[in-house]
Design an enzyme around this catalytic site. Structure first.
Site: not given
Ligand code: F6R
Length: 618
Positions: A27, A613
């Site tokens: 994170r 993340k």
């Molecule tokens: C790229 C990546 C980010 C996420 C984005 C949305 O590898 O992981 O672009 O896809 O920050 O995150 P979520 O899906 O958790 O809303």
């Protein structure tokens, strides 16, 4: 973004904190810190710049002890990456110690108000301002009975701040108390017989307890000895809902893999199997998605679908757009959630909104969800994390069941999102014009997907490693794809940028000649997605155009659709598959390409620079 773990109970807090921080490192990982103490051990705060490992080494020298502790791993927002700016932050009088995830938007105003009272900050953080504010109120509330004083000072401070927070707070005068609070930043209470945890992610206390309370916005939890109370900021006592969560405690085990990203790429077959499990109709011609909480009659009334997500999830939405429009013939719009939330777009009245988010905690996606719901639109979610804020605040949805994704660059969550959207296209399609036999073909293609993914990964692994070795030192890369493969090209470019820091751009293949071709020369490799046999000749022409300008071509082709050797420098040929699963199959070699290029460039694959993340700040 940042990760919080805190503990109060009968055990030694240190091991809980260090183990929790390791799990939360995805994170945020620019610095980390802990605070630890109890009735008999004075509180100590230990911080280190860099990874949790640096903190562990420091802690091993100092050996702090106590049954109450806070831990934090940071992704900097206010103030550079220094030990002073790392959390926990301690108030001016040393009484309040806290860890924070989020942004205090009015920290500058509060800081000057406190400065007017002679209270200054040592760090550049908004968090220290909050610690000082709570400490200031704690001092002014000295007339209150001691058992109320700490929680009341937190409550009145929270009423004064604007912004977002997940917080865990201790007061050195109250070594049997721990307070947590949340607003737009996740915080989960873990309940054990003889202890409690507060964390921004359940993985931080995995293995300790499965009993959890998901705090909602503007809620505080006050733990005192063996008891806890959840309340709102108006002092209203709430009845907490304790839920039992199901997890696999081995998810963080790398096994024989070198990186989580590699593990997550190679476990996509299992992840997709789980996404599909139990989700087909008995007659084998449609999908079964009960979580949508909408009757077939209600779904028939839908005239338009709006798909919202950020980053990789937004590319999954774009694939979903093609799938739903093609198979269900419902017009679909896709917008980045970060744009939608401020755009005030006019929407047709029978629009159904879906937000797509792996973590279920992305602030921009949550903002978009709130905006859509505020306007009265039925808003559903596709998310991976059970009990996440997106899951709890939407009107229903589908869990993608991809399993925990730890590598910062999304891989299995992306294909899980596409697979879920494919099931949605099938389900909606069968309510409209899709015939029984087309439905059966679609179902069979989805059922065959996990095995196919396994085969393609096995087959492409070594060739993609070799191709990556050849191109790892180039500074730029183009990714081209047509139609449903254009968002796959975008995702391929994003993966390469994120983990190897190579400048990568994606275009619809036909757009190349409308401008970007000016950049093609011998220093510019171009990955051309040519796995859709119906577009073969067009794709060959594009390859020839690149080759004619001395550009290097990496072709992702399909078995049985021949591409002349002179049209490419390197190629990989995928099996011919049903159109509905083509995007997933085509994404696989691009994930491997990014992974191996990053390895060649000696980049930190699982924790790329500047990223985290779960993006829980704006
Ligand atoms: C790229 C990546 C980010 C996420 C984005 C949305 O590898 O992981 O672009 O896809 O920050 O995150 P979520 O899906 O958790 O809303």
């Amino acid at each position: 973004m940042c990760g919080i773990i805190s503990y109060i109970g009968n055990s030694d807090a240190l091991q809980v904190l260090l183990k929790g921080l390791k799990c939360l490192e995805y994170r945020g990982y620019d610095s980390a810190g802990i605070a630890i103490g109890d009735k008999t051990h004075p509180f100590q705060v230990i911080k280190a710049v860099g990874r949790v490992e640096n903190l562990s080494q420091k802690v091993a020298q100092i050996k702090p002890a106590g049954n109450l502790g806070l831990g934090h791993t940071r992704w900097a927002t206010h103030g550079g990456v220094t030990e002073v700016n790392a959390h926990p932050q301690v108030s001016y009088n040393g009484k309040i110690i806290l860890v924070h995830n989020g942004v205090i938007e009015n920290s500058a105003t509060l800081k000057s108000l406190l400065e007017g009272k002679g209270i200054t900050s040592k760090s550049d953080t908004d968090t220290e301002v909050l610690a000082n504010l709570i400490a200031f109120h704690y001092e002014s509330l000295s007339a209150l009975p001691q058992e109320q004083r700490f929680s009341e000072s937190v409550r009145v401070s929270l009423l004064e701040i604007q912004g977002t927070y997940g917080l865990a707070i201790i007061c050195t005068d109250c070594p049997e108390e721990l307070i947590g609070a949340r607003k737009s930043s996740p915080l989960i209470l873990g309940v054990q017989k003889d202890g409690f945890f507060l964390a921004s992610d359940v993985s931080a206390f995995a293995g300790h307890t499965k009993e959890v309370v998901f705090l909602s916005d503007n809620e505080m939890v006050h733990i005192h000895g063996n008891h806890y109370q959840v309340q709102d900021l108006n002092n209203g006592v709430l009845t907490p809902v304790v839920q039992t969560i199901d997890w696999d405690v081995n998810f963080a085990d790398l096994g024989s893999y070198k990186h989580y990203m590699q593990k997550e790429i190679f476990e996509q077959d299992i992840a997709l199997k789980n996404t599909l499990l139990g989700r087909f109709s008995k007659d084998g011609s449609s999908a079964h998605l009960g979580g949508l909480q909408m009757s077939p009659h209600e779904l028939r009334q839908v005239d338009r679908i709006l798909l919202l997500g950020c980053g990789t999830a937004s590319y999954a939405c774009r694939v979903g757009e093609y799938l739903i429009e093609r198979y269900a013939r419902i017009p679909v719009e896709v917008e980045c959630a970060s744009e939608f939330r401020y755009r005030n777009a006019p929407l047709d009245k029978n629009t159904l909104v879906f937000v797509v988010s792996q973590s279920g905690e992305t602030l921009d996606t949550l903002g978009a969800l709130h905006e859509a719901r505020r306007k009265g639109f039925r808003s559903l979610a596709i998310t991976n994390v059970v009990g996440s804020t997106v899951a709890r605040e939407s009107d229903g949805g589908v869990y993608q069941r991809s399993g925990p994704e730890i590598g910062v660059a999304s891989t299995k969550a992306f294909t899980g999102q596409i697979c879920t959207l494919a099931m949605l296209a099938l389900y909606l399609g069968r309510m409209r014009d899709m015939s029984f036999s087309e439905g059966c073909d679609f179902v069979q293609a989805l059922q065959a997907l996990p095995e196919l993914v396994h085969e393609v990964l096995e087959k492409c692994d070594e060739p993609m490693r070799q191709i990556a070795h050849k191109y790892a030192n180039y500074q730029h890369c183009f990714f081209l794809g047509r139609q449903i493969l254009y968002p796959i090209a975008q995702e391929g470019a994003l993966k390469l940028k994120e983990i190897s820091y190579v400048h990568a751009e994606a275009y619809p293949t036909g757009e190349l000649k409308h401008g970007p071709i000016a950049l093609i020369d011998e220093t510019m490799p171009t990955v051309i997605l040519a796995s859709d046999p119906s577009m073969l000749q067009k794709n060959i022409s594009s390859m020839m155009e690149v080759k004619a300008r001395k550009g290097k071509v990496i072709a992702i082709g399909v078995e049985g659709a021949e591409i002349p050797k002179k049209a490419y420098d390197d190629a990989i040929f995928l099996p011919k598959v049903h159109d509905a699963i083509l995007p997933i199959i085509t994404a696989l070699p691009l994930q491997l390409f990014a992974y191996y290029v990053a390895l060649e460039r000696k980049c930190d694959v699982d924790k790329p620079r500047n990223l985290a993340k779960s993006v829980t700040v704006e």
